[in-house]
Design an enzyme around this catalytic site. Structure first.
Site, short mmCIF file in Angstrom:
data_model
loop_
_atom_site.label_atom_id
_atom_site.label_comp_id
_atom_site.label_asym_id
_atom_site.label_seq_id
_atom_site.Cartn_x
_atom_site.Cartn_y
_atom_site.Cartn_z
N SER A 23 72.50 84.54 -55.13
CA SER A 23 72.80 83.21 -54.60
C SER A 23 71.70 82.18 -54.84
O SER A 23 71.95 80.98 -54.79
CB SER A 23 73.09 83.30 -53.09
N ASP A 308 69.74 76.50 -45.38
CA ASP A 308 70.49 77.24 -44.38
C ASP A 308 69.59 78.36 -43.85
O ASP A 308 68.37 78.20 -43.84
CB ASP A 308 71.83 77.75 -44.92
N HIS A 311 68.47 80.18 -47.82
CA HIS A 311 68.23 79.54 -49.11
C HIS A 311 67.35 78.30 -49.01
O HIS A 311 67.52 77.50 -48.09
CB HIS A 311 69.57 79.17 -49.75
#
Length: 351
Positions: A23, A308, A311
């Site tokens: 991610s 968040d 990340h």
């Protein structure tokens, strides 16, 4: 609105850039998958001209910015939307949110494209490139000149080893044994990438997962700034990855591999580079640590390390990408930085 692009015109320093990862680098590959690990909704992408793209941050990822520093005037396209036209000659991004080195990692969240499948997707692209370029020899020469980025392993800890409610790996392996298991799988995949023509390869270590807002909210720090046992566990992996880089460079003399010290770059005092908040993310999060859909995030995004619960913000990604491209500290990369790596000669002998 934060700045979107560097105001420099640079010639592409490599003809192509291939990205394998999770991610931290995903640019939309998970958008069509049945998974909780996808972020093609606001407030993700709030600082992108086109809004949400599937990137797990407010703006550009580290590899997006690294691509700009390499001279690309466009983002490297995700495999999910790559169409097999001449655009793939510039490279493809195969990264997938929640993906790991191990097949089972992240599966409690739904589908992902783990490392082996990312390599399978690269084979598809290679086949398409052969058709575009006309023969395998031209394809080989082209691939030899590309930069390859591999950044995987974080999820094997966050969404496997440290998720005992879903996986039994922490009951079977000590942290050092688990790191050895990961590195052996990783080594085999990297050798496959070499077989496919990769000759300039950057291997990113795992960052300080024990310092994320998610880890700080779930685990007792016992007075420390971070969850030390989690950071200590990934250090086993990083040390073994550094050893692997040495072994690869010794055994594969027609290629060059470098280690990116993500862990080291994640240390230091965030306030020294203008950050004010690093224990909480910029957006309100849901049960899986991602931003609550359509909820307004913080205004002062440049002051936050995390977007968040997992990340980094684009503000931190800019700093990280700059240090990856050109080392700020000698320990940022080994045995050289990306800028030096891409200047290595590409006239390697045939496979």
């Amino acid at each position: 609105m934060q700045q979107q692009h560097y105001c420099v015109k640079a010639e592409e320093q490599v003809p192509c850039f291939f990205i394998f990862g999770d991610s931290l680098a995903d640019s939309g590959n998970n958008n069509r998958l049945a998974t909780l690990a996808k972020v093609n909704y606001s407030p993700y992408g709030i600082d992108m001209p086109s809004g949400p793209t599937g990137r797990f941050t407010n703006g550009r990822t580290t590899v997006d910015i690294l691509g700009e520093l390499l001279g690309f005037t466009h983002f490297i396209q995700p495999f999910a939307t790559a169409d097999g036209t001449n655009n793939i000659l510039d490279g493809v991004n195969y990264a997938s949110g929640s993906a790991g080195i191990l097949e089972e990692t992240g599966r409690h969240l739904g589908e992902n494209v783990y490392f082996f499948r990312q390599l399978q997707n690269h084979r598809i692209v290679m086949s398409q490139m052969g058709e575009i370029l006309g023969n395998k020899e031209l394809r080989r020469r082209h691939l030899n000149k590309c930069l390859y980025w591999v950044g995987l392993g974080s999820n094997d800890y966050i969404n496997n080893y440290y998720s005992p409610q879903f996986y039994n790996s922490s009951k079977i392996y000590t942290p050092e044994q688990f790191a050895s298991l990961l590195i052996e799988q990783y080594r085999r995949r990297i050798l496959k990438l070499y077989k496919y023509g990769a000759r300039k390869v950057a291997l990113a270590g795992i960052g300080r997962i024990g310092c994320t807002p998610n880890s700080l909210s779930l685990h007792n720090t016992n007075g420390s700034a971070c969850v030390d046992h989690m950071n200590n566990a990934v250090e086993f992996f990083n040390v073994k990855l550094l050893t692997l880089v040495d072994q690869l460079n010794t055994n594969l003399t027609d290629a060059k591999f470098i280690y990116i010290n993500s862990y080291g770059m994640g240390g230091g005092d965030p306030t020294a580079v203008g950050f004010k908040y690093w224990k909480v993310g910029c957006c309100a999060v849901n049960k899986v640590g991602q931003c609550v859909p359509s909820e307004k995030p913080c205004e002062n995004r440049r002051e936050y390390v995390f977007w968040d619960s997992f990340h980094p913000t684009e503000a931190l990604n800019k700093i990280t990408a700059s240090r990856i491209y050109s080392a700020f500290d000698l320990s940022d990369s080994y045995p050289m930085d990306v800028n030096q790596l891409i200047q290595m000669p590409s006239d390697f002998s045939p496979l």
